[in-house]
Design an enzyme around this catalytic site. Structure first.
Site, PDB file in Angstrom:
ATOM      1  N   GLY A  43       0.871  -1.201  -0.623  1.00  0.00           N
ATOM      2  CA  GLY A  43       0.168   0.259  -0.212  1.00  0.00           C
ATOM      3  C   GLY A  43       0.341   1.582   0.121  1.00  0.00           C
ATOM      4  O   GLY A  43       0.265   2.556  -0.307  1.00  0.00           O
ATOM      5  N   GLU A  98       3.670   4.558   5.819  1.00  0.00           N
ATOM      6  CA  GLU A  98       2.990   3.849   6.292  1.00  0.00           C
ATOM      7  C   GLU A  98       1.998   4.112   5.100  1.00  0.00           C
ATOM      8  O   GLU A  98       1.312   5.780   5.310  1.00  0.00           O
ATOM      9  CB  GLU A  98       2.743   3.573   7.350  1.00  0.00           C
ATOM     10  CG  GLU A  98       2.749   2.220   7.898  1.00  0.00           C
ATOM     11  CD  GLU A  98       1.930   0.786   7.268  1.00  0.00           C
ATOM     12  OE1 GLU A  98       1.690   0.941   6.413  1.00  0.00           O
ATOM     13  OE2 GLU A  98       1.964  -0.292   8.214  1.00  0.00           O
ATOM     14  N   ASP A 102      -4.510   2.301  10.632  1.00  0.00           N
ATOM     15  CA  ASP A 102      -6.370   1.451  11.059  1.00  0.00           C
ATOM     16  C   ASP A 102      -6.067   1.201  12.278  1.00  0.00           C
ATOM     17  O   ASP A 102      -6.247   2.254  13.152  1.00  0.00           O
ATOM     18  CB  ASP A 102      -6.389   1.085  10.045  1.00  0.00           C
ATOM     19  CG  ASP A 102      -7.898   0.841   9.443  1.00  0.00           C
ATOM     20  OD1 ASP A 102      -8.161   0.735  10.426  1.00  0.00           O
ATOM     21  OD2 ASP A 102      -8.434   0.050   8.389  1.00  0.00           O
ATOM     22  N   LYS A 130      -6.671   6.789  10.448  1.00  0.00           N
ATOM     23  CA  LYS A 130      -8.049   6.623  10.490  1.00  0.00           C
ATOM     24  C   LYS A 130      -8.407   6.454  11.967  1.00  0.00           C
ATOM     25  O   LYS A 130      -8.129   4.881  12.576  1.00  0.00           O
ATOM     26  CB  LYS A 130      -8.308   5.267   9.742  1.00  0.00           C
ATOM     27  CG  LYS A 130      -9.865   5.348   8.633  1.00  0.00           C
ATOM     28  CD  LYS A 130     -10.064   4.142   8.287  1.00  0.00           C
ATOM     29  CE  LYS A 130     -10.448   4.011   6.879  1.00  0.00           C
ATOM     30  NZ  LYS A 130     -11.008   3.135   6.617  1.00  0.00           N
ATOM     31  N   PHE A 151     -14.487   3.418   3.678  1.00  0.00           N
ATOM     32  CA  PHE A 151     -13.474   2.640   2.471  1.00  0.00           C
ATOM     33  C   PHE A 151     -12.747   3.234   1.476  1.00  0.00           C
ATOM     34  O   PHE A 151     -13.397   3.988   0.663  1.00  0.00           O
ATOM     35  CB  PHE A 151     -13.902   1.217   2.678  1.00  0.00           C
ATOM     36  CG  PHE A 151     -12.560  -0.251   2.312  1.00  0.00           C
ATOM     37  CD1 PHE A 151     -12.067  -0.530   3.064  1.00  0.00           C
ATOM     38  CD2 PHE A 151     -12.078  -0.038   1.101  1.00  0.00           C
ATOM     39  CE1 PHE A 151     -11.251  -1.631   3.294  1.00  0.00           C
ATOM     40  CE2 PHE A 151     -11.407  -0.703   0.181  1.00  0.00           C
ATOM     41  CZ  PHE A 151     -10.238  -1.858   1.776  1.00  0.00           C
ATOM     42  N   VAL A 152     -11.788   3.554   2.246  1.00  0.00           N
ATOM     43  CA  VAL A 152     -10.936   4.770   1.041  1.00  0.00           C
ATOM     44  C   VAL A 152      -9.823   3.795  -0.087  1.00  0.00           C
ATOM     45  O   VAL A 152      -9.408   2.844   0.858  1.00  0.00           O
ATOM     46  CB  VAL A 152      -9.861   5.532   1.142  1.00  0.00           C
ATOM     47  CG1 VAL A 152     -11.634   6.457   1.380  1.00  0.00           C
ATOM     48  CG2 VAL A 152      -9.231   5.323   2.563  1.00  0.00           C
TER      49      VAL A 152
HETATM   50  C1  PRP Z   1      -3.204  -2.332   5.024  1.00  0.00           C
HETATM   51  C2  PRP Z   1      -1.775  -0.897   5.205  1.00  0.00           C
HETATM   52  C3  PRP Z   1      -1.062  -0.995   6.595  1.00  0.00           C
HETATM   53  C4  PRP Z   1      -2.551  -2.088   7.550  1.00  0.00           C
HETATM   54  C5  PRP Z   1      -2.597  -0.489   8.009  1.00  0.00           C
HETATM   55  O1  PRP Z   1      -2.060  -3.570   4.879  1.00  0.00           O
HETATM   56  O2  PRP Z   1      -0.736  -1.306   4.157  1.00  0.00           O
HETATM   57  O3  PRP Z   1       0.012  -1.629   6.414  1.00  0.00           O
HETATM   58  O4  PRP Z   1      -2.906  -2.844   6.569  1.00  0.00           O
HETATM   59  O5  PRP Z   1      -4.168  -2.427   8.664  1.00  0.00           O
HETATM   60  P1  PRP Z   1      -3.848  -1.886  10.718  1.00  0.00           P
HETATM   61  O6  PRP Z   1      -3.194  -0.154  11.496  1.00  0.00           O
HETATM   62  O7  PRP Z   1      -5.474  -1.882  10.784  1.00  0.00           O
HETATM   63  O8  PRP Z   1      -2.437  -2.705  11.272  1.00  0.00           O
HETATM   64  P2  PRP Z   1      -2.290  -4.710   4.199  1.00  0.00           P
HETATM   65  O9  PRP Z   1      -2.621  -5.553   5.052  1.00  0.00           O
HETATM   66  O10 PRP Z   1      -3.833  -4.134   3.712  1.00  0.00           O
HETATM   67  O11 PRP Z   1      -1.689  -5.189   2.810  1.00  0.00           O
HETATM   68  P3  PRP Z   1      -1.379  -3.820   1.454  1.00  0.00           P
HETATM   69  O12 PRP Z   1      -0.479  -3.458   2.014  1.00  0.00           O
HETATM   70  O13 PRP Z   1      -0.911  -4.861   1.221  1.00  0.00           O
HETATM   71  O14 PRP Z   1      -2.836  -3.717   0.517  1.00  0.00           O
END
Ligand code: PRP
Length: 179
Positions: A43, A98, A102, A130, A151-152
């Site tokens: 991400g 990051e 979330d 968030k 959800f963005v």
């Molecule tokens: C997402 C985002 C953050 C994390 C945040 O990664 O990139 O690293 O979740 O979430 P949290 O604060 O609830 O832990 P994801 O697992 O979707 O992987 P990606 O980046 O490959 O999409």
């Protein structure tokens, strides 16, 4: 706007302007040193590239992957480290980039990871925060934007691996992920 999106949250120009501010903030801290900038795949990759290119400070790039979502819209369980760094970061200044904080669980996992590797310093820069969804008390050192609970997607953020390539941040239509 992409047909699967219902509204734009952040336009390309707004993001670019704020990325410049984040870069200036990092330059004020690190100019003259060579920190290791770590991209948490996938991400963060778009933000990471724009941020590093907006900085005047020399940086080294490294990558890791910690995943919590899978193909779901609700973060589940404990994040897993799926890919480790290429280089040693012991004794180094690390800038962790990051895309979103979330629940905060990923950031807790990553802070612990870098602490165990005895970095000289750890600075966390997040594109999005968030706070409404926070489960653990953690935050980035610099946050570009605070967003609500919708959800963005876009600018690196996905749903089921799609929409990462959109240049803006948008709210995904519920019909796309609610069947
Ligand atoms: C997402 C985002 C953050 C994390 C945040 O990664 O990139 O690293 O979740 O979430 P949290 O604060 O609830 O832990 P994801 O697992 O979707 O992987 P990606 O980046 O490959 O999409």
């Amino acid at each position: 706007m992409h047909r699967d999106c219902e509204s734009i949250v952040l336009r390309e120009e707004e993001i670019a302007a704020r990325v410049k501010e984040a870069a200036a903030w990092l330059d004020a801290r690190f100019f003259g040193t060579v920190p290791v900038a770590v991209c948490n795949l996938k991400g963060s990759v778009v933000f990471f590239c724009d941020l590093l290119r907006a900085m005047r400070t020399d940086t080294e790039m490294d990558f890791m992957a910690v995943s919590s979502y899978g193909d779901e819209t609700v973060a589940a369980g404990r994040p897993k480290i799926k890919k480790q760094l290429f280089s040693s970061v012991e004794g180094r200044d690390v800038i962790l980039v990051e895309d979103i904080v979330d629940t905060g669980r990923t950031l807790v996992t990553l802070r612990k990871f870098f602490e165990e590797r005895r970095v000289r310093s750890l600075t966390v820069v997040a594109l999005l925060d968030k706070p409404a969804r926070r489960k653990v008390n953690v935050s980035a050192d610099f946050t570009c934007f605070t967003v609500g609970d919708a959800f963005v997607v876009g600018y690196g953020l996905d749903y089921a691996e799609k929409y990462r390539d959109l240049p803006y941040l948008a709210v995904l239509k519920r019909s796309v992920y609610e069947h």
